[in-house]
Design an enzyme around this catalytic site. Structure first.
Site, mmCIF file in Angstrom:
data_model
loop_
_atom_site.group_PDB
_atom_site.id
_atom_site.type_symbol
_atom_site.label_atom_id
_atom_site.label_comp_id
_atom_site.label_asym_id
_atom_site.label_seq_id
_atom_site.Cartn_x
_atom_site.Cartn_y
_atom_site.Cartn_z
ATOM 1 N N MET A 7 0.369 44.346 30.043
ATOM 2 C CA MET A 7 0.444 44.927 28.707
ATOM 3 C C MET A 7 -0.779 44.493 27.901
ATOM 4 S SD MET A 7 4.543 44.386 28.043
ATOM 5 C CE MET A 7 4.580 45.530 26.645
ATOM 6 N N SER A 8 -1.690 45.424 27.680
ATOM 7 C CA SER A 8 -2.950 45.123 26.998
ATOM 8 C C SER A 8 -2.781 44.987 25.495
ATOM 9 C CB SER A 8 -3.968 46.223 27.285
ATOM 10 O OG SER A 8 -3.557 47.438 26.674
ATOM 11 N N VAL A 11 -0.985 51.407 23.367
ATOM 12 C CA VAL A 11 0.188 52.266 23.485
ATOM 13 C C VAL A 11 0.477 52.633 24.938
ATOM 14 C CG1 VAL A 11 -1.176 54.358 23.069
ATOM 15 C CG2 VAL A 11 1.282 54.384 22.620
ATOM 16 N N SER A 13 -0.036 51.010 27.911
ATOM 17 C CA SER A 13 0.618 49.979 28.713
ATOM 18 C C SER A 13 2.020 49.678 28.207
ATOM 19 C CB SER A 13 -0.231 48.705 28.743
ATOM 20 O OG SER A 13 -0.428 48.187 27.443
ATOM 21 N N LEU A 32 -3.092 39.619 29.466
ATOM 22 C CA LEU A 32 -4.178 38.835 30.050
ATOM 23 C C LEU A 32 -5.104 38.323 28.964
ATOM 24 C CD1 LEU A 32 -5.072 41.119 33.094
ATOM 25 C CD2 LEU A 32 -3.417 39.233 32.972
ATOM 26 N N CYS A 101 -13.423 45.104 36.459
ATOM 27 C CA CYS A 101 -12.235 44.381 36.003
ATOM 28 C C CYS A 101 -11.007 44.820 36.790
ATOM 29 C CB CYS A 101 -12.040 44.616 34.506
ATOM 30 S SG CYS A 101 -10.633 43.724 33.790
ATOM 31 N N GLY A 125 -0.889 50.949 32.474
ATOM 32 C CA GLY A 125 -0.888 52.191 31.698
ATOM 33 C C GLY A 125 -1.981 53.153 32.090
ATOM 34 N N CYS A 198 -15.196 45.435 26.115
ATOM 35 C CA CYS A 198 -14.381 44.503 25.339
ATOM 36 C C CYS A 198 -15.124 43.230 24.965
ATOM 37 C CB CYS A 198 -13.091 44.167 26.084
ATOM 38 S SG CYS A 198 -13.316 43.181 27.586
#
Length: 368
Positions: A7-8, A11, A13, A32, A101, A125, A198
């Site tokens: 779950m990042s 929405v 994920s 993470l 990644c 997701g 990121c």
């Protein structure tokens, strides 16, 4: 089935985790932590890698009613993704850190740990579909929504990884996902998507690279030269500020004799020379790929009316013939491509099915 839902904080994920739980799986959510110093990564709630994102993921897990944990993989992420990004640019190549990644973190480090803890699969997701083929192998296909399809950045996954993966959103589209999130009471329903890298906080990749590479940078400036005449058109502060196909930010001032824009055609990090020219000089029809990864059985050759290659995350498909060699792959593009740089990924498709991928090592321009 015991499922670990990555779950990042976005929405997609969150809805993927909710769908996995609704399907009857025993789901645990994880976020993470990828930054050694969260303040140094992108600020604001963007759907990846910030403290705000971690809190959003935790709230979503509470609404779904699943356990939630944070896993610190910052050292592994820095080594396998951030350092790789810097090394590739220093060598004059253009990497895709999101693809790396997926290969090294989400479907290697995370999946390995999940299996070790007794989980059966990892759910994300990503927009892609999994099917069981006639040979019993797990096939990955493009998402129903081709505009949102993310199979390109998943083209590095092998059969063992696909067999332990779930992509619950492959049969839907982003509008429906946002509506579903709102109906489920998930506060991330209207959260903006994440697009930038990121770990580059302000989106200035060139500035970030110059700062981080320091003495490791291959040069501290050089000439910008015209491809046709060899004329020096200007100076630059370092080749890390350029990518093949770049048009904006060249700062060469003098217009071309024909009045047409110039594009970056070649980057030589040792001498510091950046070569520019007209767009048609960007066309390539032969690619050499290294480090191939196959989603299933390794083919000898990919040739047929439905065989295509995708060369960018949001790029189009090019009809192609792909020949597998001992040292990689040879790719013949039947539809020439423009602005393709070494370091990018070439992902191979047979229709909607992802066959595999390779890293582009060299390109050859169309003969004229």
């Amino acid at each position: 089935m015991k499922v670990l839902a990555a779950m990042s904080g976005g929405v997609d994920s969150a809805v993927a985790a909710a769908r996995a739980a609704e399907a009857g799986h025993d789901v645990t959510g994880i976020h993470l932590a990828l930054s050694r110093n969260p303040a140094s990564y992108r600020s604001g709630a963007r759907g990846c890698c910030t403290i705000e994102d971690s809190n959003d993921a935790r709230r979503a897990a509470d609404v779904i009613g699943i356990p939630f944990y944070v896993w610190d993989l910052s050292d592994r992420f820095h080594q396998d993704v951030v350092d790789d990004f810097m090394d590739e640019y220093a060598a004059g190549r253009t990497p895709n850190p999101c693809l790396r990644c997926n290969e090294k973190i989400k479907f290697a480090a995370v999946l390995d740990r999940a299996l070790g803890l007794g989980f059966d699969a990892v759910a994300t997701g990503h927009y892609a579909q999994l099917r069981t083929g006639a040979d019993g192998l797990i096939e990955m296909h493009r998402a129903v929504d081709h505009g949102k399809d993310q199979s390109y950045v998943l083209g590095v996954l092998d059969q063992s990884q696909l067999a332990h993966s779930l992509f619950p959103l492959g049969d839907t589209n982003k509008t429906a996902v946002r509506a579903e999130a709102a109906a489920r009471g998930l506060l991330v329903a209207d959260k903006p998507d994440s697009h930038d890298i990121c770990f580059v906080a302000d989106g200035d990749n060139a500035g970030w690279l110059r700062e981080k590479l320091g003495d490791r940078a291959p040069n501290h400036g050089g000439d910008i030269v015209d491809d046709a005449t060899g004329e020096v058109l200007g100076q630059h502060e370092g080749t890390v500020g350029f990518t093949i196909g770049q048009r904006k930010g060249l700062r060469i001032g003098t217009p071309a004799p024909d009045g047409r824009p110039r594009f970056v055609l070649d980057i030589e990090p040792v001498s510091g020379t950046v070569t520019v020219g007209p767009r048609e000089r960007l066309a390539v029809d032969r690619l050499t790929g290294i480090k191939p990864r196959w989603c299933g059985t390794v083919p000898e050759v990919l040739d047929g009316p439905d065989v295509t290659v995708q060369l960018r995350a949001h790029g189009g498909e090019h009809r192609a013939v792909v020949t597998v060699r001992d040292d990689g792959v040879a790719i013949e593009l039947l539809d020439p491509a423009h602005g393709i740089a070494p370091g990018q990924a070439a992902v191979f498709y047979d229709g909607s099915r992802v066959v595999g991928s390779a890293t582009i090592a060299a390109t050859q321009r169309v003969d004229r």
